[in-house]
Structures are given as C-alpha cells and as structure tokens.
Scaffold this active site. Sequence first.
Site, mmCIF file in Angstrom:
data_model
loop_
_atom_site.group_PDB
_atom_site.id
_atom_site.type_symbol
_atom_site.label_atom_id
_atom_site.label_comp_id
_atom_site.label_asym_id
_atom_site.label_seq_id
_atom_site.Cartn_x
_atom_site.Cartn_y
_atom_site.Cartn_z
ATOM 1 N N PRO A 190 0.830 -1.207 0.000
ATOM 2 C CA PRO A 190 0.000 0.000 0.000
ATOM 3 C C PRO A 190 0.868 1.263 0.000
ATOM 4 O O PRO A 190 1.910 1.306 0.649
ATOM 5 C CB PRO A 190 -0.784 -0.114 1.307
ATOM 6 N N LEU A 191 0.410 2.286 -0.712
ATOM 7 C CA LEU A 191 1.168 3.535 -0.804
ATOM 8 C C LEU A 191 1.435 4.153 0.557
ATOM 9 O O LEU A 191 2.497 4.715 0.790
ATOM 10 C CB LEU A 191 0.389 4.539 -1.669
ATOM 11 N N CYS A 192 0.463 4.014 1.484
ATOM 12 C CA CYS A 192 0.658 4.672 2.778
ATOM 13 C C CYS A 192 1.811 4.015 3.534
ATOM 14 O O CYS A 192 2.523 4.672 4.290
ATOM 15 C CB CYS A 192 -0.626 4.669 3.599
ATOM 16 N N THR A 193 2.026 2.709 3.322
ATOM 17 C CA THR A 193 3.177 2.056 3.948
ATOM 18 C C THR A 193 4.474 2.656 3.410
ATOM 19 O O THR A 193 5.380 2.995 4.164
ATOM 20 C CB THR A 193 3.156 0.539 3.676
ATOM 21 N N THR A 196 4.652 6.432 4.780
ATOM 22 C CA THR A 196 4.766 6.794 6.198
ATOM 23 C C THR A 196 5.385 5.723 7.087
ATOM 24 O O THR A 196 6.073 6.056 8.042
ATOM 25 C CB THR A 196 3.378 7.144 6.777
#
Lengths: 414, 570
Positions: A190-193, A196
């Site tokens: 996932p992009l958020c992983t 961040t």
Amino acid sequence: MDRLLSRPGGFTEDEYEPGAIPISNIENFRVLVIGAGGLGCEILKNLALSGFRKIDVIDMDTIDVSNLNRQFLFREKDVGKPKATVAAEFVSRRVPSCKINAYVGKIQDKDEDYYMQFNIIICGLDSIEARRWINATLVGMIDMGNPDSLKPLIDGGTEGFKGQSRVILPTMTSCIECQLDMHAPRAAVPLCTLATIPRQPQHCIEWAHIIKWEEDRKDIPLDTDDPEHITWLYQKALLRAQEFGIQGVTYSLTQGVVKNIIPAIASTNAIIAASCCNEAFKLATSSAPFLGAPGTNNYMQYTGDSGVYTYTFEHEQNPACPVCGNLPRDLTINPDTTLQELVDSFAERPESQLKKPNMRTEEKTLYYSAPESLRMQTEGNLKRKLSELLADGEEMAVSDPAFAIDFRYKVRFS
Amino acid sequence: MASDQTELPPPFQDVPTAKERRYDRQLRLWGAAGQMALEDTHLILINNGPGVTGVETLKNLVLPGIGQFTILDSSIVSEADLGVNFFLEPSSLGKFRADETVKLLMELNPEVKGHAIKEPLESFISQDKIFAPYTLILVTAPIDPAILSRIQLHAEALQIPTFYIHSVGFYSSFSIQIPPAFPIVETHPEPTATDDLRVLKPWPALQDFANQKTTGLETMSAHEKSHIPYVCLLLYYLEVWRANHDGKAPETYKEKAEFRDQYVRKGSPDEENFDEACAAVLKSLNPPTANSTVRAILSSPEATELTPTSPPFWLIANAIHKFYTTHNQLPLPGAVPDMKAQSADYIKLQNIYKAKARQDSAEVLTTVRELERSTGRAPKLAIDEKEVENFCRGAAHIHLVRGRPLQIVRPGEKVKFGDRAEDMLRELENPESLVKLYLAFLAWDEFVATHASSPEQAGGEGIRVPGDTDLGLEADGEKLTGIAHKLVDDLITEAGTRIEEPEYSEIREKVAAICEELVRAGGGELHNLASLTGGMIAQEVIKVITRQYIPVDNTCLFDGVESRAYVLRV
Ligand SMILES: [Zn+2]
C-alpha cells in the site's frame, strides 16, 4: 531423428505412416518464435535441430550483459545489438539448412495477416501482457469456416528452478486468459506504507522509485537499465532506510525490486524450451501424442527446487473466460463500495489484472480511464457508491486498452 | 542470496562488478557461496553414443561459470552428429568430437576452462588414480557394464558424485550416486514455510514487548490499535484464551478456529493487522517442535558417533540435538515476516527476534567448541562460526540424502533390488510411476552388454544398441521386450508376491510398448529430449555441487510421449 520418423512407435496412432510424410511435414511447417531471450535462444536451436526449416523470430530487445549467463547465442561483443537478429544469424550459421527470419520490434506491430502465415506459434516471453495480447489475437483470428485459422500456441515460462509449458488450441482448449489466475500478481505494498511506515528494505526502494523520483526528477523518464538512475534510487532508498533504522538495502536489491527481476538460469530454460519444442515436434509429425488435444493434458508444471517434480494435467477451459468463453462471472461486492475502490481492485484481482480499466453496463458508461475526454466525463462517478450506479444482478463489461479483451461480470451485492 | 545485513555499505561501493552483472540472475538463487563452489568444480563427461545430452548438460554448466570441464570421447564427428549436436559445425566433420565440442562450448564463457581426452575409454579406465582431478563424473549410455562398474568403484572410493545417463528417442533417465551421507543446510524452502514466531513459547523480551503494545487495547485510539503488530495481537489474545481455558493454549483445529473467530476477530472486524493475525492463527499456533525428518537427522549415527574428523555438519547437528533436548525447541531462525506496524515498532520486534536468534546460536556454538575439544579435533579443522549461525537459521529445514550405488546390469547375473524390492513392486503397481521405463532401460543395458559386435567391425566399438539397423529391427524389439518382461518377473519374485490379472498383462503390454519406442529410436537421440534432460541434469549437478536445494534421490525418468518426469529411489 529421420530414423525415428521412419518407424512406427509404441504410442503412435494406427493411421500413422512413418517415413517421408512426417519428414516433409516438418520441413514445410512454418513456426513463429516470439522472444529471443533465455527461452527463445533454446527454442531456435531446438527447432533447427528437430528438422524445422522455416522459422521466424520476433523480439524488440537488445542484448544486455546480464543475459550472457544463459542466452547462449550471444557473446560479450554482441552486447547492445538486437537479440532477434543475432540469434537468427547464429543458428542459421550452425545449421545452414535452417532459414530463420528475424524481426526486431513488438508483436503488436504485426497484424492478423502476418500471424496467419504460420502453422504454429511458440512463445518464450517474460511479459504477461505480451502473452495475453498474442493469445487474444489468435483467438480473435479463428474463423469457423477456415481450419487454417487455428494456430496452436505453445507457451513456456520459468522462474528460478521452476517453469511451465502449455499448449493451447485457441477456442478449443483452455487459453492463457483461462489460466491467468495460475500466475497471480504479487500483492502491491500500500502507498501509505511506502509513504509513512516503511519496514522493509523493499519499502524504501519502492518509495524512492515511486514517490521520490516523481518529486525530484519528474522531467527525466526513469530508465531502469541506466546505472546512474539505479544508483540514484539506491542512494535515496539507503538514506531513507538509515532514517528508519532499516537494514538490507543493497544495489542488487534495488535493481531487483525496480526492474522486477526474476532469477533465471540456463538449465531451467533448457528444460522448458525443450518441452515446448518436443510438443511442437510431436504436433508437426504425429510421431507421438502431443499435449493439448481437447480433453487431454495440456499443461506441464516443472519444479526442480526439491528433487524433480512435474505435474502434467488438463487445465480446463473457463466458460467465463473473457477471451475464449462467453459467460459472465459473478462479482460479489458490498454495495457501499465506491467505484474508485472497485477500479483499484481490478489491478489486483487474479483473473483480471487490469491497471487502467474501462467499465460500462448495457445502459451506461461507468468509467473510462482513457481517452482523456471520456475520463473527464466519467470521473465524477468514481466517488459514488456502487448501489447508486448499478443494480443487483446487472451485467458489467470491463476492458483495458492494453488488451483486446472484455471481462463480463454479473454484479451481486453482498 | 543471504546478504550480510549488519552493516550498510557506503553509496557507490556496492555497485556490482562485471562478473556480478554477468551472473546476476543466478546469484539471486545460489549466492556467492554457491558460485564459488561451482567455480571450484572440475567435471568429467564420459561421453558415449550420440553424446548430445552430455554436451547439452555442459552448456548449462559452462554458462553459469563451472570451473573446468573435461570431455572424454574418442569418436570422430559424423554427418549424423551435425544433425543433432549444436556444439559442432560443418567444419567439424572428420575431427575428434571431444576437441570440437570442447572448443565450441568454451566460446560460451571465457572464464571456463575445457579439456578434451581422445583416448579410448577402455585404456583410460585402466590407469591408476585416473579420477583424482575431478569433483564430479557424468557417464552416458551405452557403455560396457564392466567399465561402468569400474568407474563406480573409483567414484565410491573417492566419494565423487556420479551421474549415469540414458537418452533414447522420446525417453531419458539419469541416476545419481552420491555419498551415503549427503546433508544439506540451505534447502531453500518456500518463503511461506519458514515463518517461525514462537507465539506459543514467547521468551520474556517478546512477551514484555507484546504486553507493552497491547496495554489498554480496548481503549486505545483506532489509529494506535490498527498498528499493533499481529504477533503482539496473537500473544495478547492467547493470554485471554488461557485465562478462560485453565492456562492451556488452543490445540485442536476446532479450538484454533474458535480462537481465531471468537477472540482475535472480535478485536476488530476489518483492520489489516487483525486480518493478518487471523490468517496466521492456524500456522503460528504450533508448538516449535522439529519435524520427524529433522529429528531423524539430528540423531543419526553420524551425529551421535563423532570422530576427530567428522564433517562440520555432524558436529553442529550433535550440538543442535543437545540444544533441542534441553529446550524442546530448535534454535530460533530470527527472521520476522513483514506485518502492518509502525516502522519503529517493527524494527524493535525484529531486534527482539534477532537477539534471541544470536543467543541461541551462541549456545550452540559453545557446545560445538566443547565437542571440538572432547573429540580431539585438530585446530585447523575448527568449525567456522558463520557455519554454525547458518545451520541454526535453517535447522528446521535441513535435509539428508542417503546416497546409494548405481544399479548396474551384470550379464549372466539376475538384477537384484535388495531392500528396495517391495517398494519397487509398489511402483510397478502404480500406473503413475515410470518404473516400467526404468526396467526398460535396465533391459536396454542388458541388451547392450550381451550384444557386443566384434571390435574389428567397421566403425564398431564393440557396442551394439537395439534397433541400430533396419534389418534387425523386429528381432531386437522381441529380444528387448523379452529381457524387460523377465526383469518384471524377477522383481515380482524377489518381492515374494504375485500380481493378478488383468493388471499383470497390462504391465507387460505397457513395458512392451516402451521397448518398441526405445528400439524405434535405435539408440538415436532426439535433440529436444537431449536438451531437456541436459537441463534437468545440470540443475541436479548445481544442487549437488553447491549443496543447496535438494537433489534427486536417486533416479529421475522423463517420458517425452506423456510429457512428465518421475523420481524413483532405486
Ligand atoms: Zn480462455
């Protein structure tokens, strides 16, 4: 080989007439080889030494130094030259009676008339996209009134000590698209992983690749074969890894992640390519039963990590196959899902793997990712819930400009 | 490709060398250690018959950079060779096949040295210590069984892995003779099979961390809760479960399913980390006991009866056995799969596992050092600490192959299957098994052994294969089938049983059809089968040399009519 073809075998059909017929069959058989890489080099050699005399090969790539550990028709001095030409010249030189035409370019450059000239097509590709394209094209060429429009497709693939070979009779037996879920894509991080909470060296590399490059070098197209570009990504990934205390970012791993490198060795290519050519040989000569006749085994899986294990079986045609079948498949989904979420999910669904889907029902257009004008017209729908756009039980067609395929789904609200 | 993860290299110094770039795609499989082993190898191919499979095998070994190879082949290149062997060219006609194939194979990789021996096999084999320079032997059929027996004895004495190869028409086979104890540490199991989190036996540092992360679970913010590593969730809910179940963990499938659905899942219906925890329940809630294969290896005679020169594997196995007896678990491998978590928490968790793995490995190392002293091991044989760490990391997946001698047909003697007779009989009754092809190849060897043409005969080297002339085709077919049928009967008799009709007749018919196919080829090779078999053999050679992955134990057959392989333990 001529001796074997001149004698009946333990497993030939009763009608089989050994001798001149199978030998002349094979000499006049026109074969197209797609890909002149690890499998392609082996396939060309095997065909030339199995009596095939009229071969074409198509490949768009040039030779890289990392090819030399397995692509045995290439030498250090050939690095940078087109694979198809060098491979064709080499084999024709070793086996002068065999004529090989090379085409340097994409399979998509060619039309149906081109593919119609051949008796059989053998694929040694590492790209799923290209396989799906040629598969859909061959299925589309089928003309029930013309038996010559049926072009058997033999496909090989390898990864490390494993591989598979399969024979497809378009529309008659299970096709590449029917079998797509045998090769499910790895789940994307996932992009958020990435943005961040990176935890793995791969996350740092993907961050440099997907996010940082866009931020800092937007105007330079990323070339994963350019060592300067890889070094840049490597350094950025390394800095990020240090910031988060993550270990294990190396140049080699960076290259592996960014180029999606699949380990490849000569021996596995030899096994799979030879299996493909053995099927082509049997098919062209009827000297023994071949894989892929309707109702028989059409798929051989090879695993060499732990001993040797093959699994040869019949992969059955999928009636809901978007290419060769004609039934819609059920899509069970929460009506509160937004269209955007559904669009995203098509990239990861094992049976579709579509990155830029276009979606429509019989009534209306739901979303088009291209062309731009249609995208602008339809992007307003992305935020809406499916319950507002579709009825339970309604049929929906999903396609992607990259493939000539329509997936048909019947929406089932959960 | 285990990279040393303790230190980060400064940028630019890690850019691969020319050699690493050339071998990049294979180094990702067997790593630098495997590559070194490959480069230390000197293989000899004793090439008989058409010899295509042997040369194709070498192609697949020269490309990845085997150190040296030698081809022993006294034959002269004929027109027929050109039609089937890619490593010959029109100008090779009339020259020594060994010279020509070596020359063209060496073009594939400038790093590899090739040598040709053109001496006839009979005189070559009569010399002393003839195999001392070689680390691996490949022999292709047809060959006089008396000579094959001599090669085998040499190989056995020097513990040189030896492959015996057939490739005839649509069929091929190869048998591997390796030493009777051939242990492997780096078996490369599937990544999903290697997770070992010890949630049923947490050590204090792990339990403390889990407690800390799950304190106030019911009241913490959604964001915080959604970032608890799933290992901590499992440990937390296990405590809750134990409180309700007399301190016992879920044991049966039913209990584990209940634990998953009624405890973990109830924590959150859709958070990713709870999904991960639920998915991990069935495979993580197992006691960390070693499987029976590993236990058998750890307590095998080589591990319990150590000598001053025992191979390092067995000393470490002994030490790990002691560790296992003391703790009732294997040393912790120390790797943590990726899981949803804050970066810092994940790194902490990784460090907790790594620290425990280091501690376990240090304990094993202490035992190894004690064993070195107590067995009187010479200091120069001291075991490398890295080897101990490596073993500890892979202890749950070690493998042992018990190599057996090649089965060689001896004319005038009955073929004996010995302790394998009953298993071979079961193979015979199993329609999936290719044992019938194996028996047909044994019959083919016996035909070769009993049908020597006179050496004076033009072009003859004293060897005749079934179906080599059109004239004798039918007679050869009958003879070969006759020998094969007798082998079937001998096997049934040796196993002390009988096979009922119609099964017995079906077996005989299938064997006859295979024999007909073999005679049809007349000893000729089909290039595709030769290439395919050369690929399989090269894979096995690499596995044997690098001691990575698991080699065939001990005979592999390929049926090019049905397009499938089968492995038999002969
Ligand atoms: Zn299909």
